[in-house]
Design a protein around this motif. Structure first.
Motif, PDB file in Angstrom:
ATOM      1  N   GLU A   1      24.487  -9.101 -34.572  1.00  0.00           N
ATOM      2  CA  GLU A   1      24.914  -9.792 -35.955  1.00  0.00           C
ATOM      3  C   GLU A   1      25.808 -10.837 -35.345  1.00  0.00           C
ATOM      4  OE1 GLU A   1      23.994 -10.323 -39.333  1.00  0.00           O
ATOM      5  OE2 GLU A   1      23.775  -8.266 -38.974  1.00  0.00           O
ATOM      6  N   LYS A   2      25.205 -12.160 -35.716  1.00  0.00           N
ATOM      7  CA  LYS A   2      25.991 -13.276 -35.380  1.00  0.00           C
ATOM      8  C   LYS A   2      27.199 -13.362 -36.096  1.00  0.00           C
ATOM      9  CE  LYS A   2      21.984 -15.819 -35.935  1.00  0.00           C
ATOM     10  NZ  LYS A   2      21.554 -17.089 -35.978  1.00  0.00           N
ATOM     11  N   ALA A   3      27.436 -12.993 -37.513  1.00  0.00           N
ATOM     12  CA  ALA A   3      28.440 -13.127 -38.378  1.00  0.00           C
ATOM     13  C   ALA A   3      29.779 -12.537 -37.553  1.00  0.00           C
ATOM     14  CB  ALA A   3      28.440 -12.303 -39.687  1.00  0.00           C
ATOM     15  N   PHE A   4      29.629 -11.359 -36.695  1.00  0.00           N
ATOM     16  CA  PHE A   4      30.900 -10.854 -36.099  1.00  0.00           C
ATOM     17  C   PHE A   4      30.917 -11.131 -34.440  1.00  0.00           C
ATOM     18  CE2 PHE A   4      28.831  -8.081 -39.328  1.00  0.00           C
ATOM     19  CZ  PHE A   4      29.971  -8.158 -40.373  1.00  0.00           C
ATOM     20  N   LEU A   5      30.185 -12.302 -34.161  1.00  0.00           N
ATOM     21  CA  LEU A   5      30.497 -12.784 -32.791  1.00  0.00           C
ATOM     22  C   LEU A   5      31.913 -13.556 -32.616  1.00  0.00           C
ATOM     23  CD1 LEU A   5      27.189 -14.617 -31.991  1.00  0.00           C
ATOM     24  CD2 LEU A   5      27.925 -12.381 -31.155  1.00  0.00           C
ATOM     25  N   GLN A   6      32.670 -13.031 -31.834  1.00  0.00           N
ATOM     26  CA  GLN A   6      34.179 -13.449 -31.640  1.00  0.00           C
ATOM     27  C   GLN A   6      34.334 -14.703 -30.819  1.00  0.00           C
ATOM     28  OE1 GLN A   6      37.180 -11.715 -32.891  1.00  0.00           O
ATOM     29  NE2 GLN A   6      35.401 -10.594 -33.977  1.00  0.00           N
ATOM     30  N   PHE A   7      34.940 -15.687 -31.633  1.00  0.00           N
ATOM     31  CA  PHE A   7      35.272 -16.825 -31.251  1.00  0.00           C
ATOM     32  C   PHE A   7      36.536 -17.455 -31.451  1.00  0.00           C
ATOM     33  CE2 PHE A   7      34.622 -21.699 -31.864  1.00  0.00           C
ATOM     34  CZ  PHE A   7      34.485 -21.822 -30.193  1.00  0.00           C
ATOM     35  N   GLU A   8      37.308 -17.694 -30.632  1.00  0.00           N
ATOM     36  CA  GLU A   8      38.888 -18.480 -30.659  1.00  0.00           C
ATOM     37  C   GLU A   8      39.620 -17.122 -31.535  1.00  0.00           C
ATOM     38  OE1 GLU A   8      38.477 -22.326 -32.228  1.00  0.00           O
ATOM     39  OE2 GLU A   8      37.940 -23.008 -29.801  1.00  0.00           O
TER      40      GLU A   8
ATOM     41  N   LEU B   1      34.793 -18.391 -43.481  1.00  0.00           N
ATOM     42  CA  LEU B   1      35.484 -18.077 -44.715  1.00  0.00           C
ATOM     43  C   LEU B   1      36.628 -18.966 -44.835  1.00  0.00           C
ATOM     44  CD1 LEU B   1      34.704 -14.477 -45.414  1.00  0.00           C
ATOM     45  CD2 LEU B   1      33.643 -16.236 -46.792  1.00  0.00           C
ATOM     46  N   ASP B   2      37.690 -18.807 -43.823  1.00  0.00           N
ATOM     47  CA  ASP B   2      38.934 -19.776 -43.839  1.00  0.00           C
ATOM     48  C   ASP B   2      38.848 -21.180 -44.124  1.00  0.00           C
ATOM     49  OD1 ASP B   2      40.143 -17.233 -43.177  1.00  0.00           O
ATOM     50  OD2 ASP B   2      40.417 -17.535 -41.159  1.00  0.00           O
ATOM     51  N   LEU B   3      37.598 -21.672 -43.464  1.00  0.00           N
ATOM     52  CA  LEU B   3      37.448 -23.187 -43.540  1.00  0.00           C
ATOM     53  C   LEU B   3      37.000 -23.398 -44.934  1.00  0.00           C
ATOM     54  CD1 LEU B   3      36.306 -25.608 -41.238  1.00  0.00           C
ATOM     55  CD2 LEU B   3      34.835 -25.419 -43.266  1.00  0.00           C
TER      56      LEU B   3
ATOM     57  N   LYS C   1      38.733 -15.056 -33.758  1.00  0.00           N
ATOM     58  CA  LYS C   1      38.031 -14.485 -35.268  1.00  0.00           C
ATOM     59  C   LYS C   1      36.601 -14.457 -35.150  1.00  0.00           C
ATOM     60  CE  LYS C   1      41.462 -16.755 -38.160  1.00  0.00           C
ATOM     61  NZ  LYS C   1      41.543 -17.581 -39.254  1.00  0.00           N
ATOM     62  N   CYS C   2      36.095 -13.513 -35.952  1.00  0.00           N
ATOM     63  CA  CYS C   2      34.427 -13.488 -35.861  1.00  0.00           C
ATOM     64  C   CYS C   2      34.031 -14.826 -36.799  1.00  0.00           C
ATOM     65  CB  CYS C   2      34.175 -12.220 -36.460  1.00  0.00           C
ATOM     66  SG  CYS C   2      34.408 -12.213 -38.429  1.00  0.00           S
ATOM     67  N   LEU C   3      32.683 -15.198 -36.399  1.00  0.00           N
ATOM     68  CA  LEU C   3      32.304 -16.270 -37.138  1.00  0.00           C
ATOM     69  C   LEU C   3      32.414 -16.415 -38.615  1.00  0.00           C
ATOM     70  CD1 LEU C   3      29.164 -17.060 -34.758  1.00  0.00           C
ATOM     71  CD2 LEU C   3      31.563 -18.076 -34.673  1.00  0.00           C
ATOM     72  N   LEU C   4      32.225 -15.124 -39.139  1.00  0.00           N
ATOM     73  CA  LEU C   4      32.256 -14.983 -40.693  1.00  0.00           C
ATOM     74  C   LEU C   4      33.709 -15.335 -40.951  1.00  0.00           C
ATOM     75  CD1 LEU C   4      31.079 -14.422 -43.464  1.00  0.00           C
ATOM     76  CD2 LEU C   4      31.459 -12.249 -43.019  1.00  0.00           C
TER      77      LEU C   4
END
Length: 192
Positions: free
Chosen positions: A19-26, A35-37, A28-31
């Motif tokens: 699931e790409k939404a939950f890949l961790q990057f910097e 949302l934050d942006l 946080k997960c991508l989702l």
């Protein structure tokens, strides 16, 4: 005019195999990053997904695709049906979203059914604005099971914003980068 952001998180992730939404990057997960942006930019935000059970616990409304096998078009259609005005639709797998690009796209979209960027690798329908006026043509395409977004753009009033205008706001065009494969994700992590 009330704008809504749609985060499309319903893909199968066949090439990524997770699931790409939950890949961790910097951190946080991508989702979460998405949302934050989007929160300071939009009146409302919605997550559109095929399997809502995976996306519980986020602080935004969640909607299930009205046509589960309709791909991104069905997700955008679902979001438009649940919104009062135009929407900015974005895929969950875009780690470098650029607020300036998003604002520019929204401003330019007035008077069109849809507005999106064209880069050297093609059109970006999952980083695009859609107005309510697109609904009849979109519904017609869905009923015919014609889910290709490119075909829809030929039937509606579409603004394609050229590469030069993207580069003026995002010289490396990173805001349009998405992650489709494990190799893409590995390159993203190595590119930091």
């Amino acid at each position: 005019m009330e704008w809504t952001a749609l985060v499309l998180a319903g893909g199968e992730s066949l090439r990524m195999k997770e699931e790409k939404a939950f890949l961790q990057f910097e951190g946080k997960c991508l989702l979460e990053r998405t949302l934050d942006l989007l929160k300071p930019l939009f009146h409302e935000i919605r997550i559109i997904a095929r399997r809502p059970e995976k996306f519980q616990g986020f602080s935004v409304p969640l909607f299930v695709d009205l046509f589960p096998d309709g791909g991104p078009m069905a997700g955008i259609y679902t979001g438009l049906m649940k919104s009062r005005g135009p929407v900015f639709a974005v895929a969950v797998d875009m780690p470098y979203l650029n607020p300036d690009l998003i604002r520019f796209l929204c401003e330019k979209s007035r008077g069109f059914d849809a507005a999106l960027f064209r880069s050297p690798d093609g059109l970006h329908p999952l980083h695009a604005v859609y107005h309510q006026t697109v609904l009849p043509e979109m519904e017609n395409a869905i009923m015919k099971r014609e889910y290709k977004m490119v075909n829809l753009f030929k039937k509606i009033k579409t603004l394609e914003i050229k590469t030069e205008e993207v580069r003026s706001l995002d010289p490396l065009m990173r805001g349009l980068t998405n992650i489709n494969t494990p190799e893409d994700f590995k390159n993203l992590l190595n590119d930091k």
